[in-house]
Design a protein around this motif. Structure first.
Motif, short mmCIF file in Angstrom:
data_model
loop_
_atom_site.label_atom_id
_atom_site.label_comp_id
_atom_site.label_asym_id
_atom_site.label_seq_id
_atom_site.Cartn_x
_atom_site.Cartn_y
_atom_site.Cartn_z
N TYR A 162 1.38 -1.15 0.39
CA TYR A 162 0.16 -0.25 -0.26
C TYR A 162 0.68 1.51 0.26
CZ TYR A 162 -3.53 3.16 0.72
OH TYR A 162 -4.86 4.29 0.52
N LEU A 163 1.91 1.33 0.74
CA LEU A 163 3.26 2.57 0.71
C LEU A 163 3.00 2.52 -0.37
CD1 LEU A 163 4.33 4.38 1.90
CD2 LEU A 163 6.26 2.77 2.94
N LEU A 164 3.93 1.72 -1.39
CA LEU A 164 3.78 1.81 -2.91
C LEU A 164 2.95 2.46 -3.96
CD1 LEU A 164 6.71 0.91 -4.69
CD2 LEU A 164 5.70 -0.84 -5.17
N TYR A 165 1.99 1.57 -3.86
CA TYR A 165 0.83 2.44 -4.24
C TYR A 165 0.85 3.50 -4.39
CZ TYR A 165 -4.08 3.15 -4.76
OH TYR A 165 -5.24 4.18 -5.14
N THR A 166 1.05 3.98 -2.44
CA THR A 166 0.59 5.85 -2.18
C THR A 166 2.07 5.97 -2.68
OG1 THR A 166 -0.27 4.47 -0.68
CG2 THR A 166 0.17 7.05 -0.33
N LEU A 167 2.99 6.05 -3.37
CA LEU A 167 3.96 6.57 -3.15
C LEU A 167 4.27 7.04 -4.19
CD1 LEU A 167 6.85 5.32 -1.33
CD2 LEU A 167 6.07 7.69 -0.96
N ASN A 168 4.24 5.89 -5.66
CA ASN A 168 4.03 5.95 -7.03
C ASN A 168 2.57 6.37 -7.54
OD1 ASN A 168 6.19 4.72 -7.29
ND2 ASN A 168 4.65 2.72 -7.29
N ARG A 169 0.98 6.82 -6.79
CA ARG A 169 0.12 7.97 -7.48
C ARG A 169 0.19 9.14 -6.73
NH1 ARG A 169 -4.77 6.84 -9.58
NH2 ARG A 169 -6.28 7.55 -7.78
N GLN A 170 1.05 9.63 -5.84
CA GLN A 170 1.78 10.70 -5.89
C GLN A 170 2.87 11.03 -6.32
OE1 GLN A 170 1.32 12.13 -1.85
NE2 GLN A 170 -0.59 10.67 -1.36
N GLN A 171 2.63 10.76 -7.55
CA GLN A 171 4.76 10.53 -7.61
C GLN A 171 5.57 11.09 -7.09
OE1 GLN A 171 4.41 13.49 -11.41
NE2 GLN A 171 1.81 12.52 -11.82
N GLN A 172 6.04 10.39 -5.63
CA GLN A 172 7.35 10.65 -5.12
C GLN A 172 8.10 9.28 -5.60
OE1 GLN A 172 7.72 12.93 -2.98
NE2 GLN A 172 5.98 14.04 -2.87
N PHE A 173 9.52 9.33 -6.06
CA PHE A 173 10.02 8.24 -6.27
C PHE A 173 10.68 8.93 -5.66
CE2 PHE A 173 7.25 9.66 -9.97
CZ PHE A 173 6.65 7.83 -9.82
N SER A 174 11.17 9.07 -4.86
CA SER A 174 13.05 9.18 -3.69
C SER A 174 13.13 7.64 -3.19
CB SER A 174 12.47 10.32 -2.52
OG SER A 174 11.31 9.23 -1.37
N TYR A 175 12.01 7.05 -3.22
CA TYR A 175 12.50 5.45 -3.13
C TYR A 175 13.68 4.62 -4.09
CZ TYR A 175 8.84 3.75 -6.54
OH TYR A 175 7.99 3.65 -7.75
N VAL A 176 13.65 5.31 -5.12
CA VAL A 176 14.24 4.77 -6.24
C VAL A 176 15.53 4.93 -5.59
CG1 VAL A 176 14.15 4.92 -9.09
CG2 VAL A 176 12.44 4.76 -8.23
N GLU A 177 16.16 6.05 -6.06
CA GLU A 177 17.68 6.43 -5.99
C GLU A 177 17.83 5.95 -4.32
OE1 GLU A 177 20.12 10.65 -4.93
OE2 GLU A 177 18.20 10.53 -5.43
N ARG A 178 16.94 5.39 -3.28
CA ARG A 178 17.42 5.15 -2.22
C ARG A 178 17.46 3.72 -1.81
NH1 ARG A 178 17.18 7.32 3.34
NH2 ARG A 178 17.38 5.10 4.65
N TYR A 179 16.94 3.38 -3.06
CA TYR A 179 17.10 1.63 -2.92
C TYR A 179 18.39 1.15 -4.23
CZ TYR A 179 14.49 1.73 1.48
OH TYR A 179 13.86 1.33 2.49
N GLY A 180 18.35 2.08 -4.49
CA GLY A 180 19.40 1.98 -6.91
C GLY A 180 18.45 1.09 -7.18
N LEU A 181 17.16 1.70 -6.89
CA LEU A 181 16.73 0.73 -8.56
C LEU A 181 16.67 1.20 -9.86
CD1 LEU A 181 13.05 0.54 -6.70
CD2 LEU A 181 14.27 -1.58 -7.35
N PRO A 182 15.81 0.52 -10.75
CA PRO A 182 16.28 0.93 -12.26
C PRO A 182 15.36 1.95 -12.87
CG PRO A 182 15.85 -1.14 -12.14
CD PRO A 182 15.97 -0.71 -11.07
N GLU A 183 14.26 2.37 -11.66
CA GLU A 183 13.42 2.62 -12.07
C GLU A 183 12.30 2.81 -11.39
OE1 GLU A 183 11.42 1.92 -16.35
OE2 GLU A 183 11.49 0.06 -15.73
N PRO A 184 11.08 4.01 -11.34
CA PRO A 184 9.81 3.19 -10.77
C PRO A 184 9.23 2.03 -10.95
CG PRO A 184 10.01 5.34 -11.34
CD PRO A 184 11.03 4.85 -11.83
#
Length: 315
Positions: free
Chosen positions: A234-256
């Motif tokens: 649910y957190l991931l869903y919320t962050l994506n819906r609000q275009q909050q993508f800081s998790y991408v950089e924090r965890y080294g993901l290639p993209e949202p």
């Protein structure tokens, strides 16, 4: 972190609660807590309700108004440092339509706006038609709210600011620290103000599973009752819906990403959190190394609660 419009992918428009029920999320001691609070009401001059500023329009317990609503009422929206307050005016207008006239945003850990509480409470009490100042020389205020919204933190902040004294109420990162209506705690000398800390009380009739998930994200419901991986989803869903993508950089993901299993697998591997499990095959058991999704989910949720994933609004 927000990405350019061309970089955005298609994310879920709604969260699938998969027929889940909130019935098992509410401990039985909460009904007793509300009953005890009501019994103390005779000696109370004002109510201060503390709620999470990230969840300003839902999740509050309507039973407070029914059982305790005969006293002047101040709504404190705490943890304002974690909330996206760009919609603050809309929030205030919406709450005022619901009959709430006194609303204050605070950050009790940094004592921000906390000094405004006593003047507001004093004004509410002195202008209340129900309040009689015949013999009392002190104000007694009951602090109420759902679990883990910062009630005890507010009391401790007020003592720091007005009395230069330390903690009087226990605080913690999990709901349920305060389990009973306590004795009076002094928070101010002039005027003489005492507060009653109370246990967090959830409504047993939350309107939807999604509201329950919002409360769980804010820490009002113990994670294991809901499931860490479900809360993380649910957190991931919320962050994506609000275009909050800081998790991408924090965890080294290639993209949202909108797939919680992929995100948690990446987090687990990054943290080195794996476990050895046996897999049954046609030729016997094989031991393999698998990511620990539950540990990764806990890390993801904890980082959100610390504010390290950006400011989010859950309403």
């Amino acid at each position: 972190m927000r990405l350019a419009a061309g970089a955005l992918r298609s994310f879920r428009e709604r969260f699938d609660c998969a027929g889940r029920s909130v019935a098992a999320w509410f401990p039985g001691h909460m009904a007793k807590g509300l009953k005890n609070m009501k019994a103390k009401l005779r000696g109370i001059d004002c109510l201060v309700e503390v709620h999470d500023a990230r969840l300003p329009l839902s999740g509050r317990n309507p039973h407070f108004q029914e059982a305790l609503g005969i006293r002047p009422h101040l709504l404190v929206l705490n943890k304002m440092d974690l909330a996206d307050l760009t919609q603050k005016q809309r929030i205030l207008e919406r709450l005022e339509k619901e009959g709430l006239r006194r609303i204050l945003f605070t950050d009790c850990l940094r004592d921000e706006n906390v000094k405004k509480v006593i003047p507001l409470v004093t004004e509410l009490i002195c202008t209340s038609q129900r309040y009689q100042r015949t013999e009392n020389v002190e104000y007694c205020v009951m602090v109420i709210g759902v679990p883990n919204m910062g009630k005890s933190s507010l009391i401790n902040s007020m003592r720091r600011l007005h009395l230069r004294k330390g903690k009087a109420s226990r605080v913690g990162g999990e709901p349920g620290i305060t389990r009973a209506v306590l004795t009076k705690i002094q928070v101010s000398e002039r005027p003489l103000v005492f507060l009653l800390d109370t246990p967090g009380v959830l409504s047993p009739q939350i309107g939807s599973v999604e509201t329950g998930l919002k409360l769980a994200l804010c820490g009002a419901i113990r994670d294991h009752l809901v499931g860490e991986e479900m809360i993380a989803d649910y957190l991931l869903y919320t962050l994506n819906r609000q275009q909050q993508f800081s998790y991408v950089e924090r965890y080294g993901l290639p993209e949202p990403c909108d797939d919680v299993e992929s995100v948690l697998k990446h987090i687990a591997l990054q943290l080195g959190k794996t476990q050895r499990i046996k897999v049954l095959t046609g030729t016997g058991d094989v031991t393999v190394t698998a990511p620990s999704y539950s540990v990764a989910a806990y890390e993801f949720i904890r980082t959100f609660r610390k504010g390290a994933l950006g400011k989010v609004m859950l309403d």
